[in-house]
Design a protein around this motif. Structure first.
Motif, PDB file in Angstrom:
ATOM      1  N   GLY A 155       0.801  -1.216   0.000  1.00  0.00           N
ATOM      2  CA  GLY A 155       0.000   0.000   0.000  1.00  0.00           C
ATOM      3  C   GLY A 155       0.839   1.273   0.000  1.00  0.00           C
ATOM      4  N   HIS A 156       1.999   1.217   0.631  1.00  0.00           N
ATOM      5  CA  HIS A 156       2.845   2.403   0.724  1.00  0.00           C
ATOM      6  C   HIS A 156       3.884   2.515  -0.380  1.00  0.00           C
ATOM      7  CE1 HIS A 156       0.924   2.848   4.580  1.00  0.00           C
ATOM      8  NE2 HIS A 156       1.443   4.050   4.651  1.00  0.00           N
ATOM      9  N   THR A 157       4.200   1.404  -1.031  1.00  0.00           N
ATOM     10  CA  THR A 157       5.223   1.454  -2.081  1.00  0.00           C
ATOM     11  C   THR A 157       4.646   1.214  -3.473  1.00  0.00           C
ATOM     12  OG1 THR A 157       5.752  -0.908  -1.938  1.00  0.00           O
ATOM     13  CG2 THR A 157       6.991   0.597  -0.482  1.00  0.00           C
ATOM     14  N   GLY A 158       3.424   0.663  -3.538  1.00  0.00           N
ATOM     15  CA  GLY A 158       2.837   0.334  -4.827  1.00  0.00           C
ATOM     16  C   GLY A 158       3.447  -0.913  -5.455  1.00  0.00           C
ATOM     17  N   THR A 159       4.223  -1.649  -4.692  1.00  0.00           N
ATOM     18  CA  THR A 159       4.917  -2.847  -5.178  1.00  0.00           C
ATOM     19  C   THR A 159       4.533  -4.038  -4.316  1.00  0.00           C
ATOM     20  OG1 THR A 159       6.816  -1.489  -5.825  1.00  0.00           O
ATOM     21  CG2 THR A 159       7.207  -3.841  -5.577  1.00  0.00           C
ATOM     22  N   THR A 183      11.819 -11.112   0.768  1.00  0.00           N
ATOM     23  CA  THR A 183      12.542 -10.100  -0.011  1.00  0.00           C
ATOM     24  C   THR A 183      13.252  -9.129   0.921  1.00  0.00           C
ATOM     25  OG1 THR A 183      10.942 -10.227  -1.812  1.00  0.00           O
ATOM     26  CG2 THR A 183      12.294  -8.246  -1.703  1.00  0.00           C
ATOM     27  N   ASP A 184      14.543  -8.902   0.683  1.00  0.00           N
ATOM     28  CA  ASP A 184      15.327  -7.949   1.465  1.00  0.00           C
ATOM     29  C   ASP A 184      14.935  -6.538   1.020  1.00  0.00           C
ATOM     30  OD1 ASP A 184      17.333  -6.161   2.442  1.00  0.00           O
ATOM     31  OD2 ASP A 184      18.734  -7.843   2.607  1.00  0.00           O
ATOM     32  N   LEU A 185      14.186  -5.861   1.870  1.00  0.00           N
ATOM     33  CA  LEU A 185      13.628  -4.550   1.527  1.00  0.00           C
ATOM     34  C   LEU A 185      14.699  -3.472   1.382  1.00  0.00           C
ATOM     35  CD1 LEU A 185      10.655  -4.806   3.992  1.00  0.00           C
ATOM     36  CD2 LEU A 185      10.529  -5.013   1.509  1.00  0.00           C
ATOM     37  N   PHE A 186      15.785  -3.597   2.103  1.00  0.00           N
ATOM     38  CA  PHE A 186      16.869  -2.617   1.984  1.00  0.00           C
ATOM     39  C   PHE A 186      17.657  -2.839   0.699  1.00  0.00           C
ATOM     40  CE2 PHE A 186      16.126  -2.489   6.567  1.00  0.00           C
ATOM     41  CZ  PHE A 186      16.036  -1.121   6.769  1.00  0.00           C
ATOM     42  N   ARG A 187      18.004  -4.077   0.446  1.00  0.00           N
ATOM     43  CA  ARG A 187      18.814  -4.399  -0.734  1.00  0.00           C
ATOM     44  C   ARG A 187      18.088  -4.046  -2.024  1.00  0.00           C
ATOM     45  NH1 ARG A 187      21.330  -9.706   0.106  1.00  0.00           N
ATOM     46  NH2 ARG A 187      22.582  -8.386   1.414  1.00  0.00           N
ATOM     47  N   GLY A 247      13.403  -0.993  -1.437  1.00  0.00           N
ATOM     48  CA  GLY A 247      12.015  -0.828  -1.024  1.00  0.00           C
ATOM     49  C   GLY A 247      11.844  -0.089   0.285  1.00  0.00           C
ATOM     50  N   LEU A 248      12.936   0.101   1.019  1.00  0.00           N
ATOM     51  CA  LEU A 248      12.840   0.702   2.347  1.00  0.00           C
ATOM     52  C   LEU A 248      13.893   1.794   2.500  1.00  0.00           C
ATOM     53  CD1 LEU A 248      10.965  -0.035   4.717  1.00  0.00           C
ATOM     54  CD2 LEU A 248      12.805  -1.371   5.661  1.00  0.00           C
ATOM     55  N   SER A 249      13.435   3.031   2.555  1.00  0.00           N
ATOM     56  CA  SER A 249      14.343   4.142   2.836  1.00  0.00           C
ATOM     57  C   SER A 249      14.406   4.325   4.342  1.00  0.00           C
ATOM     58  CB  SER A 249      13.813   5.424   2.190  1.00  0.00           C
ATOM     59  OG  SER A 249      12.604   5.828   2.821  1.00  0.00           O
ATOM     60  N   SER A 250      15.347   5.132   4.809  1.00  0.00           N
ATOM     61  CA  SER A 250      15.457   5.341   6.252  1.00  0.00           C
ATOM     62  C   SER A 250      14.202   6.025   6.802  1.00  0.00           C
ATOM     63  CB  SER A 250      16.715   6.141   6.591  1.00  0.00           C
ATOM     64  OG  SER A 250      16.707   7.377   5.919  1.00  0.00           O
ATOM     65  N   LEU A 251      13.614   6.944   6.052  1.00  0.00           N
ATOM     66  CA  LEU A 251      12.390   7.610   6.508  1.00  0.00           C
ATOM     67  C   LEU A 251      11.234   6.613   6.575  1.00  0.00           C
ATOM     68  CD1 LEU A 251      10.844  10.115   7.343  1.00  0.00           C
ATOM     69  CD2 LEU A 251      10.507  10.626   4.927  1.00  0.00           C
ATOM     70  N   PHE A 252      11.086   5.792   5.540  1.00  0.00           N
ATOM     71  CA  PHE A 252      10.010   4.802   5.546  1.00  0.00           C
ATOM     72  C   PHE A 252      10.244   3.759   6.632  1.00  0.00           C
ATOM     73  CE2 PHE A 252       7.832   0.980   3.751  1.00  0.00           C
ATOM     74  CZ  PHE A 252       6.544   1.420   4.035  1.00  0.00           C
ATOM     75  N   ALA A 253      11.493   3.456   6.926  1.00  0.00           N
ATOM     76  CA  ALA A 253      11.799   2.503   8.001  1.00  0.00           C
ATOM     77  C   ALA A 253      11.260   3.031   9.327  1.00  0.00           C
ATOM     78  CB  ALA A 253      13.303   2.255   8.085  1.00  0.00           C
ATOM     79  N   MET A 254      11.389   4.324   9.571  1.00  0.00           N
ATOM     80  CA  MET A 254      10.864   4.897  10.816  1.00  0.00           C
ATOM     81  C   MET A 254       9.332   4.849  10.839  1.00  0.00           C
ATOM     82  SD  MET A 254      13.422   5.249  12.592  1.00  0.00           S
ATOM     83  CE  MET A 254      12.505   5.787  14.006  1.00  0.00           C
ATOM     84  N   GLN A 255       8.704   5.085   9.690  1.00  0.00           N
ATOM     85  CA  GLN A 255       7.246   4.961   9.607  1.00  0.00           C
ATOM     86  C   GLN A 255       6.822   3.523   9.906  1.00  0.00           C
ATOM     87  OE1 GLN A 255       6.823   6.412   5.569  1.00  0.00           O
ATOM     88  NE2 GLN A 255       5.821   8.268   6.297  1.00  0.00           N
ATOM     89  N   LEU A 256       7.615   2.592   9.434  1.00  0.00           N
ATOM     90  CA  LEU A 256       7.322   1.182   9.666  1.00  0.00           C
ATOM     91  C   LEU A 256       7.433   0.829  11.146  1.00  0.00           C
ATOM     92  CD1 LEU A 256       6.579  -1.457   8.320  1.00  0.00           C
ATOM     93  CD2 LEU A 256       8.994  -1.816   7.824  1.00  0.00           C
ATOM     94  N   VAL A 257       8.437   1.365  11.823  1.00  0.00           N
ATOM     95  CA  VAL A 257       8.587   1.136  13.265  1.00  0.00           C
ATOM     96  C   VAL A 257       7.344   1.643  13.996  1.00  0.00           C
ATOM     97  CG1 VAL A 257       9.871   1.817  15.330  1.00  0.00           C
ATOM     98  CG2 VAL A 257      11.111   1.115  13.273  1.00  0.00           C
TER      99      VAL A 257
END
Length: 100
Positions: free
Chosen positions: A29-33, A39-43, A46-56
């Motif tokens: 829903g947040h990435t459209g993917t 799947t390794d979201l960092f590699r 798919g996961l930026s540092s800002l989105f990682a904080m939203q995920l936390v």
């Protein structure tokens, strides 16, 4: 998506399969993917540092857990499966009845 989040939160136990499904929906829903559980979201970018904080924040609010200190390691957020396991571990009762 609201219903799925509510259903996952209502499980009370944070069952890994339900958490994993909800996280995959949240990520899509947040990435459209669409994402796979391993799947390794960092590699994959798919996961930026800002989105990682939203995920936390999402994990804490949805599952009633506190993610602090050593639990904030990048390795705990690489995949939906790993995040579901983190939620499960944080939902387990702590010795002496203390939740952290």
């Amino acid at each position: 998506m609201t219903n799925q989040t509510t259903e996952a939160a209502d499980t009370g136990t944070g069952a890994p399969d339900a958490v994993e499904r909800e996280l995959l929906d949240f990520l899509q829903g947040h990435t459209g993917t669409p994402w796979e559980p391993e799947t390794d979201l960092f590699r994959t970018g798919g996961l930026s540092s800002l989105f990682a904080m939203q995920l936390v924040v999402h994990l804490e609010k949805t599952y009633g857990v506190a993610i602090r200190g050593a639990d904030l390691r990048m390795d705990n957020f690489r995949t939906a499966r790993v995040m579901a396991a983190l939620v499960g571990r944080l939902k387990e009762p702590r010795p002496g009845g203390l939740d952290g």
